[in-house]
Design an enzyme around this catalytic site. Structure first.
Site, PDB file in Angstrom:
ATOM      1  N   LEU A 182      12.763  64.591  31.743  1.00  0.00           N
ATOM      2  CA  LEU A 182      13.203  63.363  31.071  1.00  0.00           C
ATOM      3  C   LEU A 182      12.755  62.171  31.906  1.00  0.00           C
ATOM      4  O   LEU A 182      13.040  62.103  33.103  1.00  0.00           O
ATOM      5  CB  LEU A 182      14.724  63.338  30.924  1.00  0.00           C
ATOM      6  CG  LEU A 182      15.347  62.004  30.484  1.00  0.00           C
ATOM      7  CD1 LEU A 182      14.938  61.662  29.056  1.00  0.00           C
ATOM      8  CD2 LEU A 182      16.867  62.041  30.627  1.00  0.00           C
ATOM      9  N   ASP A 183      12.055  61.217  31.280  1.00  0.00           N
ATOM     10  CA  ASP A 183      11.641  59.986  31.955  1.00  0.00           C
ATOM     11  C   ASP A 183      12.452  58.833  31.373  1.00  0.00           C
ATOM     12  O   ASP A 183      12.215  58.399  30.237  1.00  0.00           O
ATOM     13  CB  ASP A 183      10.143  59.756  31.766  1.00  0.00           C
ATOM     14  CG  ASP A 183       9.601  58.647  32.653  1.00  0.00           C
ATOM     15  OD1 ASP A 183      10.266  58.303  33.647  1.00  0.00           O
ATOM     16  OD2 ASP A 183       8.510  58.124  32.353  1.00  0.00           O
ATOM     17  N   CYS A 212      10.482  54.903  30.162  1.00  0.00           N
ATOM     18  CA  CYS A 212       9.172  55.546  30.305  1.00  0.00           C
ATOM     19  C   CYS A 212       8.000  54.579  30.283  1.00  0.00           C
ATOM     20  O   CYS A 212       6.852  54.998  30.447  1.00  0.00           O
ATOM     21  CB  CYS A 212       8.990  56.604  29.225  1.00  0.00           C
ATOM     22  SG  CYS A 212       8.928  55.946  27.530  1.00  0.00           S
ATOM     23  N   CYS A 235       7.461  37.363  44.107  1.00  0.00           N
ATOM     24  CA  CYS A 235       7.835  38.751  44.345  1.00  0.00           C
ATOM     25  C   CYS A 235       7.020  39.344  45.492  1.00  0.00           C
ATOM     26  O   CYS A 235       7.558  40.065  46.345  1.00  0.00           O
ATOM     27  CB  CYS A 235       7.651  39.576  43.083  1.00  0.00           C
ATOM     28  SG  CYS A 235       8.904  39.268  41.829  1.00  0.00           S
ATOM     29  N   THR A 243      12.744  54.556  25.880  1.00  0.00           N
ATOM     30  CA  THR A 243      12.518  53.138  26.138  1.00  0.00           C
ATOM     31  C   THR A 243      13.270  52.324  25.092  1.00  0.00           C
ATOM     32  O   THR A 243      13.535  52.820  23.993  1.00  0.00           O
ATOM     33  CB  THR A 243      11.022  52.788  26.103  1.00  0.00           C
ATOM     34  OG1 THR A 243      10.855  51.374  26.335  1.00  0.00           O
ATOM     35  CG2 THR A 243      10.397  53.126  24.757  1.00  0.00           C
TER      36      THR A 243
END
Length: 391
Positions: A169-170, A173, A356, A194
């Site tokens: 399971l992602d 995703c 960032c 998603t």
């Protein structure tokens, strides 16, 4: 006069190197010793009340609106502000305000779509061909971005020590590169989830184009609504930063819920070693609802949900390099992006990418891979870490 005194007090303590500041009246001052390589130009006065309320938000908006210009490296300037204890990015005097947030399933869907549904065409302009929007892994310093992104995915999957025919399971995703590579090259049966419609449509198309319908599925669904199904492996890359401080416990609880007994998870995400934090400008303009959890905070949640840590790896320098490449790619397409999205949007995203990069460079934030087992640490994993690198 009083306004300039406020600015002098703020800026003279904000950088570990000399900086030239040109004010709205055309007069310039240099703060610090030596010849400056960076100049801050105030085209307009920014109200001191706004800066006192939250300097990051006020100055970020001013840069977007061209009230402030920077000559020289914006990344270096922000990195210096993070490194200086008395700067506007670190002093509590300038960090009072934080937006109120909620993380209901409905709000989470809106937050994700606001960021990721800008359009696949936008991200294709500056991401690598895999459309991987997370920290790459540079096995060799001169690797190009696509090579490094694929290396990151293999690094994650190798840590799981996966067996063919098992399930993965992602969670979050993205555009599906990890889950589909796991299906094609590791022989796993994969499920991706998603909340982004743009991502969902593209992953669905990839599954059909690559004839992976028997081993891969993608769901447009909140990860909290997957029911009682369990998987042998769980991966989640760049996801927990979006769930909010109040939902971190449930997030790790769901990872445990979806793992089979003695299952293995690899959770990869931005983490602050100094403790959790959020940024008002980022929350308002880039990642609504975002919260960067602290290292100890995540570990507490992992342990509280009856999982154990088998391995932790910090990839701070890798994310700095990734962001620097992204910003280079972004600016190589700047004219096209500005034509399509407008100047304010373009300045906002350039600031985001450089800020960032500076935050990682200074050590203000880190990115961490947590290898977790549901049961005794590393129960079904090899005895040493060599297996992670010898695939």
């Amino acid at each position: 006069m009083l306004e300039k005194t406020f600015y002098r007090t703020m800026l003279s303590k904000s950088f570990p190197f000399p900086v030239k500041v040109t004010y709205w009246d055309g007069k310039s001052e240099i703060y610090g010793n030596g010849t400056p390589n960076i100049e801050i130009i105030f085209n307009e006065k920014i109200p001191t009340s706004a800066i006192s309320k939250n300097a990051s938000l006020a100055l970020g908006e001013a840069y977007m609106d061209k009230k402030i210009e920077i000559k020289g490296s914006l990344q270096k300037l922000i990195c210096g502000a993070y490194e200086s204890a008395g700067s506007f990015l670190r002093s509590s005097k300038f960090r009072k305000f934080l937006p109120k947030e909620k993380h209901t399933e409905e709000q989470s869907e809106k937050d994700v779509q606001r960021h990721y549904d800008i359009g696949n065409d936008f991200y294709k302009l500056w991401l690598d061909p895999t459309l991987t929007y997370s920290c790459a892994y540079f096995e060799n310093e001169n690797d190009d971005l696509e090579t490094a992104q694929l290396a990151k995915i293999h690094h994650i999957l190798n840590k799981l020590n996966p067996e063919k025919g098992k399930t993965l399971l992602d969670i979050g995703c993205g555009w599906g590169t990890l889950m589909l590579l796991a299906a094609k090259e590791y022989g796993l049966k994969v499920t991706g989830v998603t909340l982004s419609e743009e991502q969902y449509k593209l992953v669905q198309k990839k599954i059909y184009d690559q004839n992976l319908q028997d081993v891969a599925e993608v769901r447009l669904e909140d990860y909290r609504e997957l029911g009682n199904q369990q998987w042998d492996y769980v991966t989640s890359v760049g996801m927990f930063e979006h769930v909010g401080k109040e939902n971190l416990g449930q997030y790790f609880g769901d990872v445990a819920k979806y793992l089979k007994k003695d299952g293995v998870a690899l959770i990869h995400g931005i983490t602050r070693q100094q403790g959790g934090a959020k940024n008002a400008w980022l929350n308002k303009y880039i990642f609504p609802g975002g919260y960067i959890p602290g290292l100890a905070e995540n570990i507490d949640h992992i342990i509280a949900n009856n999982m154990q840590i088998a391995d932790i790896e910090m990839l701070r320098r890798h994310y700095q390099k990734t962001l620097e490449i992204w910003d280079h790619n972004f600016n190589s397409k700047r004219d096209q992006i500005q034509k399509n999205m407008g100047e304010r949007f373009t300045r906002m995203w350039d600031l985001y990418l450089q800020a960032c990069a500076a935050s990682f460079e200074s050590g203000n934030i880190d990115v961490v891979q947590y290898l977790i087992t549901k049961g005794p640490s590393g129960k079904n994993l090899p005895m040493t870490r060599k297996y992670m690198l010898n695939k």
